[in-house]
Design an enzyme around this catalytic site. Structure first.
Site, PDB file in Angstrom:
ATOM      1  N   ILE A 145       0.840  -1.206   0.000  1.00 34.97           N
ATOM      2  CA  ILE A 145       0.000   0.000   0.000  1.00 34.97           C
ATOM      3  C   ILE A 145       0.866   1.244   0.000  1.00 34.97           C
ATOM      4  CG2 ILE A 145      -1.674   1.351   1.315  1.00 34.97           C
ATOM      5  CD1 ILE A 145      -2.823  -1.320   2.327  1.00 34.97           C
ATOM      6  N   CYS A 185       1.507   0.763   8.338  1.00 36.06           N
ATOM      7  CA  CYS A 185       2.208  -0.357   8.962  1.00 36.06           C
ATOM      8  C   CYS A 185       1.203  -1.212   9.740  1.00 36.06           C
ATOM      9  CB  CYS A 185       3.301   0.145   9.899  1.00 36.06           C
ATOM     10  SG  CYS A 185       2.708   1.162  11.265  1.00 36.06           S
ATOM     11  N   PRO A 186       1.544  -2.458  10.044  1.00 35.46           N
ATOM     12  CA  PRO A 186       0.635  -3.305  10.818  1.00 35.46           C
ATOM     13  C   PRO A 186       0.593  -2.888  12.286  1.00 35.46           C
ATOM     14  CG  PRO A 186       2.688  -4.458  10.394  1.00 35.46           C
ATOM     15  CD  PRO A 186       2.759  -3.179   9.624  1.00 35.46           C
ATOM     16  N   ARG A 228      -4.326   0.931  11.158  1.00 33.56           N
ATOM     17  CA  ARG A 228      -5.052   0.477  12.341  1.00 33.56           C
ATOM     18  C   ARG A 228      -5.083   1.617  13.361  1.00 33.56           C
ATOM     19  NH1 ARG A 228      -6.597  -2.692   9.309  1.00 33.56           N
ATOM     20  NH2 ARG A 228      -6.675  -4.981   9.446  1.00 33.56           N
ATOM     21  N   ASP A 239      -9.322   6.829   8.803  1.00 31.90           N
ATOM     22  CA  ASP A 239     -10.262   5.818   8.311  1.00 31.90           C
ATOM     23  C   ASP A 239     -10.396   4.679   9.311  1.00 31.90           C
ATOM     24  OD1 ASP A 239     -12.011   4.724   6.260  1.00 31.90           O
ATOM     25  OD2 ASP A 239     -10.453   3.200   5.963  1.00 31.90           O
ATOM     26  N   GLU A 272     -13.696  -0.253  16.980  1.00 27.66           N
ATOM     27  CA  GLU A 272     -14.646  -0.138  15.875  1.00 27.66           C
ATOM     28  C   GLU A 272     -15.811  -1.106  16.050  1.00 27.66           C
ATOM     29  OE1 GLU A 272     -11.602   1.209  12.333  1.00 27.66           O
ATOM     30  OE2 GLU A 272     -11.780  -0.879  12.745  1.00 27.66           O
ATOM     31  N   HIS A 302     -13.824   3.063   8.278  1.00 32.23           N
ATOM     32  CA  HIS A 302     -12.966   1.946   7.852  1.00 32.23           C
ATOM     33  C   HIS A 302     -13.401   1.426   6.477  1.00 32.23           C
ATOM     34  CE1 HIS A 302     -10.198  -1.399   9.567  1.00 32.23           C
ATOM     35  NE2 HIS A 302     -10.040  -1.287   8.264  1.00 32.23           N
TER      36      HIS A 302
END
Length: 318
Positions: free
Chosen positions: A158, A208-209, A237, A261, A266, A285
């Site tokens: 991404i 990043c994760p 995230r 986003d 959530e 999201h």
């Protein structure tokens, strides 16, 4: 073979089809599943599909038939990976199905701050322009992306797409990543440490994760290094950012804005401080969700299921 889809409407609100699943077993599709309903719904299922419904150790321990969890997502933080290993449950995700979609959405958020299109649309439709007698109406500055610096946190597929778009706008690119990829470096793209990135970027975009190293990584200490006209974009995230620190920075005018986003919990809780923060755009999201990306996701999902059934699972989370 019983196949259960726990939150089918998250990926397919009605514009796609899960019909392909009928080729592989008896299929039960739920639009949404509350945590209290998971155990009963997957009790005798061998394959479970989930997008946002988390599956805990407790649930896995009760699910004696469960053999395969097919995530309808790239991220896998909703699954207890260690518990899955201990219960001999295979997990596969959906890699690289939405990179272009998320990169596109990233720039949609950026351009909302730089071009302010929605604000000017309201000015026209409210009648203010038509009655002003002026050729142009100004409501805050707009900016060019040309020659601005975008700082990218993470440099997976991404982020690489974001960098390509940034190049087309004539931007300079700074990257902070666990892995330095020298082959991408050029006169406009440089790998740097995160402090340098926050200090020198006009726009910071997170890709990043979420893990123990990135949880609340973006906090007051880093935000305080930013330019006063800087913006933060997060399509990764929510918990990568300390939301209280970001909210305080926005309300105190420390930075110009933020486009989120994703948030830490959530659906968003009514107590989330970003809901009342100044100059903060929040979307539900959805960066990953163009119909083309979701169609690719379901095709990869089918490939994952077929490979599992054949005894050679692909896209497996170790």
């Amino acid at each position: 073979m019983k196949i259960v889809v726990l939150d089918g409407s998250s990926v397919n609100p009605g514009d796609l089809s899960y019909k392909f699943l009928d080729n592989y077993g008896d299929v039960f599709i739920y639009d949404y599943t509350d945590q209290s309903q998971i155990s009963d719904r997957i009790l005798d299922a061998e394959i479970v599909l989930t997008n946002k419904v988390s599956i805990s150790r407790e649930i896995m321990d009760k699910s004696n038939s469960l053999k395969f969890i097919c995530l309808l997502s790239t991220g896998y933080n909703i699954i207890d990976i260690e518990a899955a290993k201990e219960n001999n449950i295979i997990i596969s995700n959906i890699p690289d199905y939405s990179s272009m979609a998320v990169a596109q959405f990233t720039f949609s958020l950026i351009l909302q701050f730089y071009s302010r299109i929605s604000i000017y649309d309201k000015i026209v439709k409210s009648g203010e322009w038509g009655t002003s007698g002026k050729f142009c109406i100004y409501n805050g500055d707009t900016y060019e992306l040309f020659n601005k610096t975008i700082g990218l946190i993470g440099f997976g597929s991404i982020s690489q797409k974001v960098s390509e778009i940034a190049k087309s706008f004539g931007m300079n690119i700074l990257v902070y990543s666990r892995t330095v990829k020298k082959e991408y470096e050029s006169d406009i793209l440089t790998f740097v440490d995160k402090e340098y990135l926050f200090k020198n970027s006009d726009i910071i975009s997170i890709h990043c994760p979420l893990n123990k190293n990135t949880y609340n990584m973006v906090n007051k200490d880093l935000i305080d290094l930013m330019k006063s006209n800087g913006i933060i974009i997060n399509t990764a995230r929510g918990s990568i950012i300390n939301e209280v620190d970001l909210s305080n920075a926005l309300n105190n005018g420390k930075i110009m804005g933020a486009g989120m986003d994703v948030v830490s919990v959530e659906p968003i809780e009514t107590t989330n401080p970003l809901l009342t923060a100044k100059n903060c755009i929040i979307t539900p999201h959805m960066a990953w969700s163009p119909i083309e990306a979701r169609a690719r996701m379901l095709k990869i999902c089918e490939n994952n299921i077929v490979s599992f059934i054949k005894g050679n699972p692909i896209n497996r989370i170790k």
